[in-house]
Write a protein that holds these residues in place. Structure first.
Motif, PDB file in Angstrom:
ATOM      1  N   THR A  94       0.829  -1.214   0.000  1.00 22.81           N
ATOM      2  CA  THR A  94       0.000   0.000   0.000  1.00 22.81           C
ATOM      3  C   THR A  94       0.860   1.260   0.000  1.00 22.81           C
ATOM      4  OG1 THR A  94      -1.777  -1.155   1.175  1.00 22.81           O
ATOM      5  CG2 THR A  94      -1.782   1.251   1.254  1.00 22.81           C
ATOM      6  N   ALA A  95       1.865   1.311   0.877  1.00 22.00           N
ATOM      7  CA  ALA A  95       2.676   2.517   1.024  1.00 22.00           C
ATOM      8  C   ALA A  95       3.465   2.841  -0.240  1.00 22.00           C
ATOM      9  CB  ALA A  95       3.634   2.358   2.202  1.00 22.00           C
ATOM     10  N   LEU A  96       3.950   1.801  -0.926  1.00 22.31           N
ATOM     11  CA  LEU A  96       4.735   2.013  -2.143  1.00 22.31           C
ATOM     12  C   LEU A  96       3.867   2.010  -3.396  1.00 22.31           C
ATOM     13  CD1 LEU A  96       7.837  -0.250  -1.315  1.00 22.31           C
ATOM     14  CD2 LEU A  96       7.509   2.190  -0.856  1.00 22.31           C
ATOM     15  N   ASN A  97       2.541   1.845  -3.209  1.00 23.03           N
ATOM     16  CA  ASN A  97       1.603   1.830  -4.333  1.00 23.03           C
ATOM     17  C   ASN A  97       1.986   0.770  -5.355  1.00 23.03           C
ATOM     18  OD1 ASN A  97      -0.724   2.715  -5.648  1.00 23.03           O
ATOM     19  ND2 ASN A  97       0.404   4.190  -6.911  1.00 23.03           N
ATOM     20  N   ALA A  98       2.367  -0.408  -4.868  1.00 18.26           N
ATOM     21  CA  ALA A  98       2.803  -1.493  -5.755  1.00 18.26           C
ATOM     22  C   ALA A  98       1.603  -2.212  -6.360  1.00 18.26           C
ATOM     23  CB  ALA A  98       3.661  -2.487  -4.968  1.00 18.26           C
ATOM     24  N   SER A  99       1.771  -2.720  -7.576  1.00 15.57           N
ATOM     25  CA  SER A  99       0.715  -3.491  -8.225  1.00 15.57           C
ATOM     26  C   SER A  99       0.610  -4.867  -7.580  1.00 15.57           C
ATOM     27  CB  SER A  99       1.033  -3.656  -9.720  1.00 15.57           C
ATOM     28  OG  SER A  99       2.194  -4.458  -9.885  1.00 15.57           O
ATOM     29  N   ASN A 100      -0.467  -5.607  -7.908  1.00 10.91           N
ATOM     30  CA  ASN A 100      -0.616  -6.971  -7.390  1.00 10.91           C
ATOM     31  C   ASN A 100       0.556  -7.847  -7.810  1.00 10.91           C
ATOM     32  OD1 ASN A 100      -3.036  -6.077  -6.438  1.00 10.91           O
ATOM     33  ND2 ASN A 100      -4.320  -7.325  -7.775  1.00 10.91           N
ATOM     34  N   PHE A 101       0.969  -7.725  -9.076  1.00 10.11           N
ATOM     35  CA  PHE A 101       2.081  -8.535  -9.570  1.00 10.11           C
ATOM     36  C   PHE A 101       3.379  -8.152  -8.862  1.00 10.11           C
ATOM     37  CE2 PHE A 101       5.533  -9.388 -12.622  1.00 10.11           C
ATOM     38  CZ  PHE A 101       5.360 -10.752 -12.783  1.00 10.11           C
ATOM     39  N   MET A 102       3.589  -6.862  -8.657  1.00 10.94           N
ATOM     40  CA  MET A 102       4.794  -6.414  -7.944  1.00 10.94           C
ATOM     41  C   MET A 102       4.772  -6.905  -6.500  1.00 10.94           C
ATOM     42  SD  MET A 102       7.643  -4.759  -8.466  1.00 10.94           S
ATOM     43  CE  MET A 102       7.495  -3.522  -9.772  1.00 10.94           C
ATOM     44  N   GLY A 103       3.583  -6.998  -5.914  1.00  5.09           N
ATOM     45  CA  GLY A 103       3.465  -7.562  -4.576  1.00  5.09           C
ATOM     46  C   GLY A 103       3.971  -8.993  -4.528  1.00  5.09           C
ATOM     47  N   GLY A 104       3.706  -9.762  -5.585  1.00  3.62           N
ATOM     48  CA  GLY A 104       4.266 -11.108  -5.677  1.00  3.62           C
ATOM     49  C   GLY A 104       5.777 -11.093  -5.766  1.00  3.62           C
ATOM     50  N   LEU A 105       6.334 -10.109  -6.481  1.00  2.93           N
ATOM     51  CA  LEU A 105       7.791 -10.005  -6.605  1.00  2.93           C
ATOM     52  C   LEU A 105       8.448  -9.619  -5.281  1.00  2.93           C
ATOM     53  CD1 LEU A 105       8.247  -8.275 -10.093  1.00  2.93           C
ATOM     54  CD2 LEU A 105       8.371 -10.705  -9.524  1.00  2.93           C
ATOM     55  N   PHE A 106       7.717  -8.950  -4.390  1.00  2.00           N
ATOM     56  CA  PHE A 106       8.267  -8.658  -3.062  1.00  2.00           C
ATOM     57  C   PHE A 106       8.662  -9.953  -2.349  1.00  2.00           C
ATOM     58  CE2 PHE A 106       5.997  -4.343  -2.117  1.00  2.00           C
ATOM     59  CZ  PHE A 106       6.709  -3.769  -3.158  1.00  2.00           C
ATOM     60  N   ILE A 107       7.921 -11.009  -2.602  1.00  2.00           N
ATOM     61  CA  ILE A 107       8.213 -12.307  -2.001  1.00  2.00           C
ATOM     62  C   ILE A 107       9.217 -13.067  -2.850  1.00  2.00           C
ATOM     63  CG2 ILE A 107       7.184 -14.496  -1.261  1.00  2.00           C
ATOM     64  CD1 ILE A 107       4.520 -12.720  -1.023  1.00  2.00           C
ATOM     65  N   THR A 108       9.082 -12.989  -4.181  1.00  2.00           N
ATOM     66  CA  THR A 108       9.988 -13.713  -5.067  1.00  2.00           C
ATOM     67  C   THR A 108      11.426 -13.199  -4.963  1.00  2.00           C
ATOM     68  OG1 THR A 108       8.240 -14.287  -6.622  1.00  2.00           O
ATOM     69  CG2 THR A 108      10.481 -14.232  -7.487  1.00  2.00           C
ATOM     70  N   GLY A 109      11.622 -11.895  -4.798  1.00  2.00           N
ATOM     71  CA  GLY A 109      12.979 -11.368  -4.657  1.00  2.00           C
ATOM     72  C   GLY A 109      13.695 -12.002  -3.479  1.00  2.00           C
ATOM     73  N   PHE A 110      12.966 -12.206  -2.399  1.00  2.73           N
ATOM     74  CA  PHE A 110      13.508 -12.855  -1.203  1.00  2.73           C
ATOM     75  C   PHE A 110      13.874 -14.305  -1.497  1.00  2.73           C
ATOM     76  CE2 PHE A 110      12.589 -15.411   2.588  1.00  2.73           C
ATOM     77  CZ  PHE A 110      13.352 -14.781   3.567  1.00  2.73           C
ATOM     78  N   THR A 111      12.944 -15.055  -2.095  1.00  2.00           N
ATOM     79  CA  THR A 111      13.170 -16.483  -2.289  1.00  2.00           C
ATOM     80  C   THR A 111      14.169 -16.761  -3.419  1.00  2.00           C
ATOM     81  OG1 THR A 111      11.187 -16.558  -3.683  1.00  2.00           O
ATOM     82  CG2 THR A 111      10.932 -17.123  -1.367  1.00  2.00           C
ATOM     83  N   LEU A 112      14.223 -15.886  -4.436  1.00  2.00           N
ATOM     84  CA  LEU A 112      15.194 -16.085  -5.507  1.00  2.00           C
ATOM     85  C   LEU A 112      16.619 -15.949  -4.977  1.00  2.00           C
ATOM     86  CD1 LEU A 112      15.788 -16.545  -8.497  1.00  2.00           C
ATOM     87  CD2 LEU A 112      15.577 -14.081  -8.863  1.00  2.00           C
ATOM     88  N   ALA A 113      16.843 -14.954  -4.139  1.00  2.57           N
ATOM     89  CA  ALA A 113      18.164 -14.784  -3.527  1.00  2.57           C
ATOM     90  C   ALA A 113      18.529 -15.999  -2.673  1.00  2.57           C
ATOM     91  CB  ALA A 113      18.193 -13.515  -2.683  1.00  2.57           C
ATOM     92  N   GLN A 114      17.556 -16.532  -1.965  1.00  2.00           N
ATOM     93  CA  GLN A 114      17.802 -17.732  -1.172  1.00  2.00           C
ATOM     94  C   GLN A 114      18.255 -18.889  -2.055  1.00  2.00           C
ATOM     95  OE1 GLN A 114      13.886 -17.826   0.942  1.00  2.00           O
ATOM     96  NE2 GLN A 114      15.160 -17.900   2.790  1.00  2.00           N
ATOM     97  N   THR A 115      17.623 -19.021  -3.208  1.00  3.44           N
ATOM     98  CA  THR A 115      17.978 -20.099  -4.138  1.00  3.44           C
ATOM     99  C   THR A 115      19.425 -19.985  -4.591  1.00  3.44           C
ATOM    100  OG1 THR A 115      15.691 -20.112  -4.931  1.00  3.44           O
ATOM    101  CG2 THR A 115      17.332 -21.214  -6.303  1.00  3.44           C
ATOM    102  N   ILE A 116      19.852 -18.792  -4.900  1.00  3.68           N
ATOM    103  CA  ILE A 116      21.195 -18.581  -5.448  1.00  3.68           C
ATOM    104  C   ILE A 116      22.275 -18.892  -4.425  1.00  3.68           C
ATOM    105  CG2 ILE A 116      22.763 -16.803  -6.340  1.00  3.68           C
ATOM    106  CD1 ILE A 116      20.261 -15.459  -7.585  1.00  3.68           C
TER     107      ILE A 116
END
Length: 455
Positions: free
Chosen positions: A34-56
């Motif tokens: 809400t605060a960053l006015n992110a789209s629904n898809f970008m909201g998913g990337l908030f979680i994916t950025g975390f898990t992608l780094a974990q994978t690497i």
């Protein structure tokens, strides 16, 4: 307190700090959307950025843990954690720097929302690195220090400490955000990491175990590891999606399919899962040591999926049992300090009929997952200890989790935007059920019909 207990508790303290920071961000995700006015898809990337780094970072960190001193690797990871949470406190400033860099280097004009969201994803990636490193090293060291017959119980205790941190993190974060915003939360997190660094430095001895070969190669073909990964690869989608979208469902606006609850209300919902998981894990870990760990993996995983699909029905459940459409928990102004004289303060904001059913269902998710988690971890620890690469075994466990945890939120973000938030829970629950069924089939094929109770 004897020396052995101090060693375990120094590791538990590191687990506490890591869980405290992780849970805080898990709670704050819907409010950052809400605060960053992110789209629904970008909201998913908030979680994916975390898990992608974990994978690497799984393989290099696990290799470093087996090849070198796990204590030093853990201290390094905990120190980097401080940097990550300082960055969270300054994410909008980082976003401004991203926008300036894009304009000067590439001639691109980024919107404030996109730049800030991109910065947040980057900091989440750094958080993913430190959470993975801390988890791998602390679990590996607990697994090495514990006796074989008490391994699941010791891991269950370590996880319970992490869940206690999650509970406190969510309550503190929800309260501080609701009253004074994001930034002060990170001061508390940084202080907890400073204490954990001191504990590891003072009480944990140097790790003298070394693995000079490539334990990943042998463990990757281990039949028991393959059996576990047949379940874990699918279950990763379920847990990552369901845990993340419970917070999103509770916190985002009704226009986006959510319940629009205040920060403390969202915290209470998420704490329910952590609290039940924390209370159950030492007990369920001990049971799995006694009665067969694979049965607990199968039963806990399948039940998780069945409970998850009920989450979108919580408004209807609440209405059916006669809960009011809106109600509030009012505390006297003398207690809150936030209302004028003679008035009360709504501690949790406006609640609806879904609140209590959602609280109960998320608590039940914690119970069923407590049957699965210590048993699964102990099975991986057993194989790693036998093959001389316990960090590599936990590394494989993490690595198998990553494809589902990376792709799951992307899929869920797309599903949310196309079919609504309820469908996210149906898909997440389905992955848990199919994972449990696949595990039972592969277990029977590799290890016989009695393996569910014998292994």
């Amino acid at each position: 307190m004897n020396e052995d207990r101090l060693q375990f508790w120094s590791l538990y303290l590191a687990r506490f700090a890591t869980g405290f920071g992780y849970s805080t961000l898990a709670l704050l995700i819907p409010f950052y959307i809400t605060a960053l006015n992110a789209s629904n898809f970008m909201g998913g990337l908030f979680i994916t950025g975390f898990t992608l780094a974990q994978t690497i970072v799984v393989i290099p960190l696990a290799w470093a843990g087996d090849r070198y001193d796990k204590k030093r690797v853990l201290l390094g990871v905990l120190s980097v954690s401080v940097l990550a949470y300082v960055a969270f406190a300054n994410v909008e400033a980082i976003g401004g720097a991203v926008a300036v860099a894009a304009a000067s280097l590439f001639g691109m004009e980024l919107s404030t929302s996109f730049a800030d969201s991109t910065a947040f994803i980057g900091v989440r990636a750094l958080q993913g690195v430190v959470v993975t490193g801390s988890g791998l090293m602390t679990l590996s060291l607990v697994g090495e220090l514990a006796d074989h017959g008490e391994r699941a119980n010791s891991i269950g205790k370590a996880n319970s400490v992490r869940f206690l941190a999650s509970i406190l993190g969510m309550v503190i974060a929800g309260g501080l955000y609701q009253f004074i915003g994001f930034t002060p939360i990170y001061t508390v997190i940084v202080a907890s990491f400073a204490l954990s660094v001191a504990g590891i430095w003072l009480y944990l001895p140097a790790d003298e175990t070394r693995s000079y070969g490539n334990p990943f190669a042998g463990l990757a073909l281990n039949k028991r590891i393959i059996t576990l990964t047949s379940f874990r690869a699918q279950y990763a989608v379920a847990v990552t999606v369901v845990r993340s979208w419970v917070a999103i469902f509770a916190g985002v606006s009704a226009a986006r399919g959510g319940l629009a609850y205040a920060g403390l209300a969202v915290a209470f919902v998420l704490v329910a899962e952590k609290l039940t998981n924390m209370l159950c894990q030492p007990f369920t870990g001990r049971l799995s040591d006694d009665y067969g760990r694979s049965l607990f993996v199968f039963a806990g995983g399948g039940a998780y999926g069945l409970v998850a699909v009920a989450v979108p029905f919580t408004p209807a459940i609440g209405a059916a049992i006669g809960l009011p459409e809106t109600y509030e928990l009012i505390v006297p102004s003398i207690l809150s300090g936030l209302a004028e004289v003679g008035e009360g303060y709504s501690l949790l904001g406006k609640l609806g009929p879904a609140f209590i059913p959602l609280l109960i269902l998320n608590g039940l998710l914690g119970v069923v997952d407590a049957f699965r988690e210590p048993a699964s971890m102990a099975l991986f620890a057993d194989e790693g200890a036998d093959e001389g690469g316990i960090a590599a075994s936990f590394g494989i466990r993490e690595l198998v989790w990553r494809p589902g945890s990376v792709l799951g939120p992307v899929l869920a973000g797309w599903i949310w935007s196309q079919y609504g938030i309820a469908t996210v829970f149906y898909v997440g629950g389905a992955f848990a059920v199919t994972g449990a069924l696949t595990f039972a089939v592969v277990l029977t094929r590799f290890h016989g019909r009695g393996a569910l109770t014998e292994w």
